[in-house]
Design an enzyme around this catalytic site. Structure first.
Site, mmCIF file in Angstrom:
data_model
loop_
_atom_site.group_PDB
_atom_site.id
_atom_site.type_symbol
_atom_site.label_atom_id
_atom_site.label_comp_id
_atom_site.label_asym_id
_atom_site.label_seq_id
_atom_site.Cartn_x
_atom_site.Cartn_y
_atom_site.Cartn_z
ATOM 1 N N CYS A 24 3.821 -8.994 -2.717
ATOM 2 C CA CYS A 24 2.860 -7.888 -2.692
ATOM 3 C C CYS A 24 2.232 -7.765 -1.299
ATOM 4 C CB CYS A 24 1.779 -8.086 -3.758
ATOM 5 S SG CYS A 24 0.970 -9.694 -3.724
ATOM 6 N N GLY A 25 3.039 -8.004 -0.281
ATOM 7 C CA GLY A 25 2.552 -7.844 1.080
ATOM 8 C C GLY A 25 1.473 -8.868 1.416
#
Length: 363
Positions: free
Chosen positions: A141-142
Protein backbone atom coordinates in the site's frame (compact mmCIF):
# COMPACT_ATOMS: atom_id res chain seq x y z
CA UNK A 1 47.17 -28.57 -64.84
CA UNK A 2 44.76 -25.98 -66.26
CA UNK A 3 41.77 -27.79 -64.68
CA UNK A 4 43.44 -27.71 -61.26
CA UNK A 5 44.05 -23.95 -61.56
CA UNK A 6 40.37 -23.37 -62.55
CA UNK A 7 39.12 -25.39 -59.54
CA UNK A 8 41.39 -23.40 -57.20
CA UNK A 9 40.09 -20.11 -58.62
CA UNK A 10 36.46 -21.18 -58.14
CA UNK A 11 37.13 -22.11 -54.51
CA UNK A 12 38.74 -18.74 -53.82
CA UNK A 13 35.78 -16.93 -55.48
CA UNK A 14 33.27 -18.89 -53.44
CA UNK A 15 35.16 -18.13 -50.23
CA UNK A 16 35.31 -14.41 -50.97
CA UNK A 17 31.61 -14.36 -51.79
CA UNK A 18 30.73 -15.38 -48.27
CA UNK A 19 32.94 -12.75 -46.65
CA UNK A 20 30.67 -9.70 -46.76
CA UNK A 21 31.93 -6.17 -47.11
CA UNK A 22 30.05 -2.88 -46.73
CA UNK A 23 30.07 -2.38 -50.50
CA UNK A 24 28.41 -5.72 -51.25
CA UNK A 25 25.15 -5.01 -49.35
CA UNK A 26 22.71 -2.12 -49.27
CA UNK A 27 21.92 -0.43 -45.96
CA UNK A 28 19.53 -2.41 -43.80
CA UNK A 29 15.89 -1.43 -44.21
CA UNK A 30 15.34 -2.20 -40.53
CA UNK A 31 18.08 -0.21 -38.83
CA UNK A 32 19.17 2.28 -41.48
CA UNK A 33 22.88 1.30 -41.26
CA UNK A 34 25.04 -1.10 -43.19
CA UNK A 35 24.78 -4.64 -41.95
CA UNK A 36 28.51 -5.31 -41.80
CA UNK A 37 29.47 -1.78 -40.85
CA UNK A 38 32.68 -1.57 -38.84
CA UNK A 39 31.67 -1.21 -35.17
CA UNK A 40 32.65 1.95 -33.35
CA UNK A 41 34.64 1.80 -30.17
CA UNK A 42 32.12 0.79 -27.53
CA UNK A 43 32.12 2.41 -24.13
CA UNK A 44 33.21 0.08 -21.32
CA UNK A 45 30.27 -1.73 -19.75
CA UNK A 46 29.40 -1.12 -16.15
CA UNK A 47 29.99 -4.01 -13.81
CA UNK A 48 26.27 -4.08 -12.90
CA UNK A 49 25.22 -4.95 -16.47
CA UNK A 50 23.68 -8.41 -16.61
CA UNK A 51 23.92 -11.00 -19.37
CA UNK A 52 22.18 -10.33 -22.66
CA UNK A 53 18.94 -12.32 -22.85
CA UNK A 54 18.00 -14.27 -25.92
CA UNK A 55 14.70 -14.08 -27.78
CA UNK A 56 13.21 -17.01 -25.84
CA UNK A 57 14.25 -15.49 -22.49
CA UNK A 58 12.77 -12.13 -23.48
CA UNK A 59 9.51 -13.77 -24.57
CA UNK A 60 9.26 -15.58 -21.21
CA UNK A 61 10.03 -12.34 -19.36
CA UNK A 62 7.33 -10.44 -21.26
CA UNK A 63 4.81 -13.18 -20.44
CA UNK A 64 5.77 -13.06 -16.76
CA UNK A 65 5.42 -9.27 -16.57
CA UNK A 66 2.03 -9.45 -18.29
CA UNK A 67 0.82 -11.90 -15.65
CA UNK A 68 2.10 -9.58 -12.91
CA UNK A 69 0.23 -6.68 -14.50
CA UNK A 70 -2.99 -8.69 -14.46
CA UNK A 71 -2.53 -9.35 -10.74
CA UNK A 72 -1.84 -5.70 -9.87
CA UNK A 73 -4.80 -4.52 -11.94
CA UNK A 74 -7.08 -7.01 -10.18
CA UNK A 75 -5.78 -5.89 -6.76
CA UNK A 76 -6.51 -2.27 -7.71
CA UNK A 77 -10.11 -3.11 -8.59
CA UNK A 78 -10.53 -5.13 -5.37
CA UNK A 79 -9.23 -2.18 -3.34
CA UNK A 80 -11.65 0.14 -5.15
CA UNK A 81 -14.57 -2.14 -4.28
CA UNK A 82 -13.48 -2.17 -0.62
CA UNK A 83 -13.24 1.63 -0.62
CA UNK A 84 -16.87 1.80 -1.78
CA UNK A 85 -17.84 -0.61 0.99
CA UNK A 86 -16.05 1.49 3.61
CA UNK A 87 -17.72 4.59 2.19
CA UNK A 88 -21.16 2.99 2.55
CA UNK A 89 -20.37 2.03 6.15
CA UNK A 90 -19.51 5.64 6.99
CA UNK A 91 -22.71 6.92 5.39
CA UNK A 92 -24.81 4.40 7.32
CA UNK A 93 -23.40 5.49 10.69
CA UNK A 94 -23.72 9.18 9.88
CA UNK A 95 -27.36 9.67 11.10
CA UNK A 96 -26.64 8.09 14.49
CA UNK A 97 -23.46 10.13 14.97
CA UNK A 98 -25.21 13.36 14.00
CA UNK A 99 -28.14 12.77 16.39
CA UNK A 100 -25.79 11.79 19.20
CA UNK A 101 -23.73 14.92 18.69
CA UNK A 102 -26.87 17.09 18.78
CA UNK A 103 -28.08 15.59 22.06
CA UNK A 104 -24.60 15.73 23.56
CA UNK A 105 -24.15 19.37 22.58
CA UNK A 106 -27.54 20.27 24.02
CA UNK A 107 -26.79 18.55 27.33
CA UNK A 108 -23.41 20.26 27.59
CA UNK A 109 -24.99 23.66 27.07
CA UNK A 110 -27.72 22.80 29.61
CA UNK A 111 -25.20 21.75 32.26
CA UNK A 112 -22.66 24.51 31.74
CA UNK A 113 -24.28 26.66 34.39
CA UNK A 114 -24.24 23.80 36.88
CA UNK A 115 -20.45 23.39 36.68
CA UNK A 116 -20.80 19.82 35.55
CA UNK A 117 -17.63 17.80 36.05
CA UNK A 118 -17.19 14.44 34.32
CA UNK A 119 -14.11 12.22 34.67
CA UNK A 120 -13.94 11.98 30.88
CA UNK A 121 -13.90 15.76 30.47
CA UNK A 122 -11.74 16.89 33.38
CA UNK A 123 -8.14 17.92 32.74
CA UNK A 124 -5.43 16.60 35.03
CA UNK A 125 -1.63 16.83 35.14
CA UNK A 126 -0.08 14.60 32.47
CA UNK A 127 2.19 12.09 34.13
CA UNK A 128 1.68 9.24 31.67
CA UNK A 129 0.35 9.02 28.10
CA UNK A 130 -1.35 6.15 26.30
CA UNK A 131 -0.47 6.35 22.60
CA UNK A 132 -2.77 4.52 20.17
CA UNK A 133 -1.25 3.95 16.72
CA UNK A 134 -3.33 2.87 13.73
CA UNK A 135 -1.61 1.12 10.82
CA UNK A 136 -2.60 -1.50 8.28
CA UNK A 137 -2.58 -5.27 8.65
CA UNK A 138 -0.82 -5.83 5.31
CA UNK A 139 1.66 -4.18 3.00
CA UNK A 140 1.48 -3.41 -0.75
CA UNK A 141 0.00 0.00 0.00
CA UNK A 142 2.85 2.35 -0.83
CA UNK A 143 4.13 4.49 2.01
CA UNK A 144 0.95 4.33 4.09
CA UNK A 145 2.41 2.29 6.98
CA UNK A 146 5.80 4.00 6.75
CA UNK A 147 4.35 7.48 7.15
CA UNK A 148 2.22 6.44 10.13
CA UNK A 149 5.22 4.81 11.84
CA UNK A 150 7.39 7.88 11.22
CA UNK A 151 4.70 10.10 12.74
CA UNK A 152 4.54 7.82 15.78
CA UNK A 153 8.34 7.90 16.15
CA UNK A 154 8.23 11.68 16.02
CA UNK A 155 5.67 11.76 18.85
CA UNK A 156 7.70 9.23 20.86
CA UNK A 157 10.75 11.46 20.52
CA UNK A 158 8.76 14.43 21.80
CA UNK A 159 7.51 12.45 24.82
CA UNK A 160 11.01 11.23 25.61
CA UNK A 161 12.38 14.77 25.42
CA UNK A 162 9.63 15.91 27.81
CA UNK A 163 10.44 12.90 30.04
CA UNK A 164 6.83 11.73 29.99
CA UNK A 165 6.44 7.92 30.20
CA UNK A 166 4.02 6.26 27.82
CA UNK A 167 2.47 2.97 26.83
CA UNK A 168 1.34 2.03 23.35
CA UNK A 169 -1.63 0.21 21.89
CA UNK A 170 -1.32 -0.83 18.24
CA UNK A 171 -4.35 -1.16 15.98
CA UNK A 172 -3.04 -2.98 12.92
CA UNK A 173 -0.40 -5.70 12.65
CA UNK A 174 2.22 -3.63 10.84
CA UNK A 175 2.59 -1.20 13.70
CA UNK A 176 2.75 -4.02 16.25
CA UNK A 177 5.50 -5.83 14.31
CA UNK A 178 7.59 -2.66 14.20
CA UNK A 179 7.08 -1.34 17.75
CA UNK A 180 6.80 -4.47 19.88
CA UNK A 181 10.61 -4.74 20.20
CA UNK A 182 11.18 -1.01 20.59
CA UNK A 183 8.59 0.29 23.07
CA UNK A 184 6.13 -1.07 25.61
CA UNK A 185 3.17 -2.30 23.51
CA UNK A 186 0.50 -3.33 26.01
CA UNK A 187 -2.11 -4.52 23.49
CA UNK A 188 -2.57 -5.14 19.79
CA UNK A 189 -5.79 -5.29 17.77
CA UNK A 190 -6.28 -6.09 14.06
CA UNK A 191 -7.97 -3.41 12.02
CA UNK A 192 -9.18 -5.47 9.03
CA UNK A 193 -10.78 -4.01 5.92
CA UNK A 194 -14.20 -3.19 7.40
CA UNK A 195 -14.12 -2.13 11.07
CA UNK A 196 -17.35 -2.85 12.92
CA UNK A 197 -19.01 -1.22 15.91
CA UNK A 198 -18.28 -4.32 18.02
CA UNK A 199 -14.55 -4.08 17.30
CA UNK A 200 -14.52 -0.34 18.05
CA UNK A 201 -16.45 -0.88 21.30
CA UNK A 202 -13.97 -3.50 22.46
CA UNK A 203 -11.04 -1.15 21.90
CA UNK A 204 -12.89 1.87 23.34
CA UNK A 205 -13.76 -0.03 26.53
CA UNK A 206 -10.10 -0.88 27.05
CA UNK A 207 -9.06 2.75 26.52
CA UNK A 208 -11.76 4.06 28.87
CA UNK A 209 -10.85 1.54 31.55
CA UNK A 210 -7.18 2.53 31.34
CA UNK A 211 -8.01 6.23 31.56
CA UNK A 212 -10.57 5.97 34.36
CA UNK A 213 -8.27 3.72 36.40
CA UNK A 214 -5.61 6.43 36.33
CA UNK A 215 -3.08 4.33 34.39
CA UNK A 216 -2.92 7.12 31.79
CA UNK A 217 -3.66 10.82 32.07
CA UNK A 218 -4.11 11.37 28.35
CA UNK A 219 -5.06 9.11 25.44
CA UNK A 220 -3.65 10.17 22.08
CA UNK A 221 -4.69 8.61 18.79
CA UNK A 222 -2.46 8.56 15.71
CA UNK A 223 -4.48 7.78 12.59
CA UNK A 224 -4.27 8.57 8.88
CA UNK A 225 -6.68 11.25 7.74
CA UNK A 226 -8.20 10.58 4.34
CA UNK A 227 -7.56 13.47 1.94
CA UNK A 228 -7.91 12.02 -1.56
CA UNK A 229 -7.14 8.88 -3.54
CA UNK A 230 -3.54 9.97 -4.03
CA UNK A 231 -2.74 11.57 -0.68
CA UNK A 232 -3.36 11.00 3.01
CA UNK A 233 -2.02 12.66 6.12
CA UNK A 234 -1.00 11.02 9.42
CA UNK A 235 -2.67 13.02 12.20
CA UNK A 236 -2.43 13.08 15.98
CA UNK A 237 -5.56 13.66 18.04
CA UNK A 238 -6.21 13.77 21.79
CA UNK A 239 -9.11 11.42 22.46
CA UNK A 240 -9.21 11.66 26.27
CA UNK A 241 -9.99 13.85 28.09
CA UNK A 242 -12.84 15.00 25.88
CA UNK A 243 -13.08 18.69 25.12
CA UNK A 244 -16.57 20.27 25.42
CA UNK A 245 -15.62 22.90 22.84
CA UNK A 246 -14.45 20.23 20.42
CA UNK A 247 -17.68 18.27 20.80
CA UNK A 248 -19.85 21.30 20.09
CA UNK A 249 -17.89 22.68 17.12
CA UNK A 250 -16.65 19.50 15.44
CA UNK A 251 -17.72 19.34 11.80
CA UNK A 252 -17.51 16.44 9.41
CA UNK A 253 -16.42 15.63 5.88
CA UNK A 254 -17.86 12.89 3.69
CA UNK A 255 -15.93 11.46 0.74
CA UNK A 256 -17.76 9.79 -2.13
CA UNK A 257 -15.80 7.78 -4.70
CA UNK A 258 -17.07 7.86 -8.27
CA UNK A 259 -15.80 6.47 -11.56
CA UNK A 260 -15.98 7.96 -15.03
CA UNK A 261 -14.47 6.53 -18.22
CA UNK A 262 -12.63 3.92 -16.17
CA UNK A 263 -10.97 6.51 -13.91
CA UNK A 264 -11.68 6.77 -10.18
CA UNK A 265 -12.17 10.09 -8.42
CA UNK A 266 -13.33 11.29 -4.99
CA UNK A 267 -15.80 14.05 -4.25
CA UNK A 268 -15.47 15.70 -0.84
CA UNK A 269 -18.44 17.26 0.93
CA UNK A 270 -17.81 19.32 4.06
CA UNK A 271 -20.62 19.31 6.61
CA UNK A 272 -21.18 21.98 9.23
CA UNK A 273 -21.18 20.99 12.90
CA UNK A 274 -24.46 19.56 14.09
CA UNK A 275 -26.46 22.22 15.89
CA UNK A 276 -26.97 21.43 19.61
CA UNK A 277 -30.42 20.19 20.53
CA UNK A 278 -32.47 22.94 22.12
CA UNK A 279 -34.23 21.54 25.19
CA UNK A 280 -37.11 23.55 26.65
CA UNK A 281 -36.28 25.23 29.93
CA UNK A 282 -39.23 23.58 31.67
CA UNK A 283 -38.34 20.14 30.32
CA UNK A 284 -38.17 17.52 33.08
CA UNK A 285 -35.68 14.71 32.59
CA UNK A 286 -36.67 11.30 33.90
CA UNK A 287 -33.06 10.84 34.95
CA UNK A 288 -30.62 13.46 36.09
CA UNK A 289 -29.01 15.20 33.06
CA UNK A 290 -25.58 14.48 34.51
CA UNK A 291 -26.34 10.75 34.48
CA UNK A 292 -27.58 10.97 30.91
CA UNK A 293 -24.45 12.84 29.83
CA UNK A 294 -22.21 10.35 31.64
CA UNK A 295 -23.95 7.53 29.73
CA UNK A 296 -23.75 9.31 26.35
CA UNK A 297 -20.07 10.28 26.54
CA UNK A 298 -18.80 6.67 26.15
CA UNK A 299 -21.13 6.24 23.16
CA UNK A 300 -19.70 9.40 21.63
CA UNK A 301 -16.17 8.15 22.29
CA UNK A 302 -16.99 4.79 20.64
CA UNK A 303 -18.40 6.56 17.60
CA UNK A 304 -15.34 8.77 17.24
CA UNK A 305 -12.99 5.79 17.47
CA UNK A 306 -15.01 3.85 14.89
CA UNK A 307 -14.93 6.84 12.57
CA UNK A 308 -11.13 7.15 12.83
CA UNK A 309 -10.73 3.43 12.17
CA UNK A 310 -12.92 3.68 9.07
CA UNK A 311 -10.99 6.71 7.84
CA UNK A 312 -7.65 4.95 8.35
CA UNK A 313 -8.89 1.89 6.45
CA UNK A 314 -10.13 4.10 3.61
CA UNK A 315 -6.70 5.78 3.48
CA UNK A 316 -4.98 2.38 3.37
CA UNK A 317 -7.21 1.11 0.56
CA UNK A 318 -6.72 4.34 -1.41
CA UNK A 319 -2.95 4.01 -0.96
CA UNK A 320 -3.16 0.40 -2.18
CA UNK A 321 -5.14 1.52 -5.22
CA UNK A 322 -2.47 4.10 -6.04
CA UNK A 323 0.37 1.62 -5.47
CA UNK A 324 -1.24 -1.02 -7.69
CA UNK A 325 -1.91 1.58 -10.39
CA UNK A 326 1.75 2.60 -10.31
CA UNK A 327 2.80 -1.06 -10.45
CA UNK A 328 0.54 -1.63 -13.47
CA UNK A 329 1.96 1.43 -15.23
CA UNK A 330 5.52 0.30 -14.53
CA UNK A 331 4.66 -3.17 -15.84
CA UNK A 332 3.32 -1.63 -19.05
CA UNK A 333 6.53 0.37 -19.52
CA UNK A 334 8.64 -2.74 -18.87
CA UNK A 335 6.60 -4.78 -21.36
CA UNK A 336 7.15 -2.08 -23.99
CA UNK A 337 10.92 -2.01 -23.39
CA UNK A 338 11.26 -5.80 -23.40
CA UNK A 339 9.11 -6.14 -26.53
CA UNK A 340 11.21 -3.53 -28.31
CA UNK A 341 14.41 -5.33 -27.32
CA UNK A 342 12.98 -8.68 -28.43
CA UNK A 343 11.88 -7.25 -31.80
CA UNK A 344 15.33 -5.78 -32.37
CA UNK A 345 16.96 -9.15 -31.79
CA UNK A 346 14.46 -10.80 -34.11
CA UNK A 347 15.14 -8.19 -36.80
CA UNK A 348 18.88 -8.68 -36.42
CA UNK A 349 18.50 -12.45 -36.76
CA UNK A 350 16.25 -12.11 -39.83
CA UNK A 351 18.65 -9.61 -41.43
CA UNK A 352 21.58 -11.95 -40.85
CA UNK A 353 19.70 -14.81 -42.49
CA UNK A 354 18.81 -12.63 -45.49
CA UNK A 355 22.46 -11.59 -45.81
CA UNK A 356 23.59 -15.19 -45.86
CA UNK A 357 20.98 -16.13 -48.48
CA UNK A 358 21.97 -13.18 -50.72
CA UNK A 359 25.63 -14.02 -50.37
CA UNK A 360 24.96 -17.64 -51.27
CA UNK A 361 22.90 -16.61 -54.33
CA UNK A 362 25.67 -14.28 -55.55
CA UNK A 363 28.13 -17.14 -55.30
Amino acid sequence: MLRAILKLALCVAATSAFSLTPSTLAPSAFRGVSINQAPALAAPRSRAAGPVMGIKDLRDRVSSVKNTKKITSAMRLVAAAKVRRAQDAVLKTRPFSETLQKVLGGLIQRLKKDNFDSPLMSERPVEKVLLVVMTGDRGLCGGYNTYAIKKAEQRIKELNEAKIPFDMICIGNKGNVYFKKRVNVVENYPIGNAPTAEEATKIADALLATYLAGDADRVELLYTRFTSLISSEPSLRTMLPLSPTGIETEGDEIFTMTSKDGEFSVNAEKLDPAAPEQFPKDMIFEQDPEQILSAILPLYFNGQLLRQMQESVASELAARMTAMQSASDNASDLITDLSRQMNRQRQAAITQEIAEIVAGANA
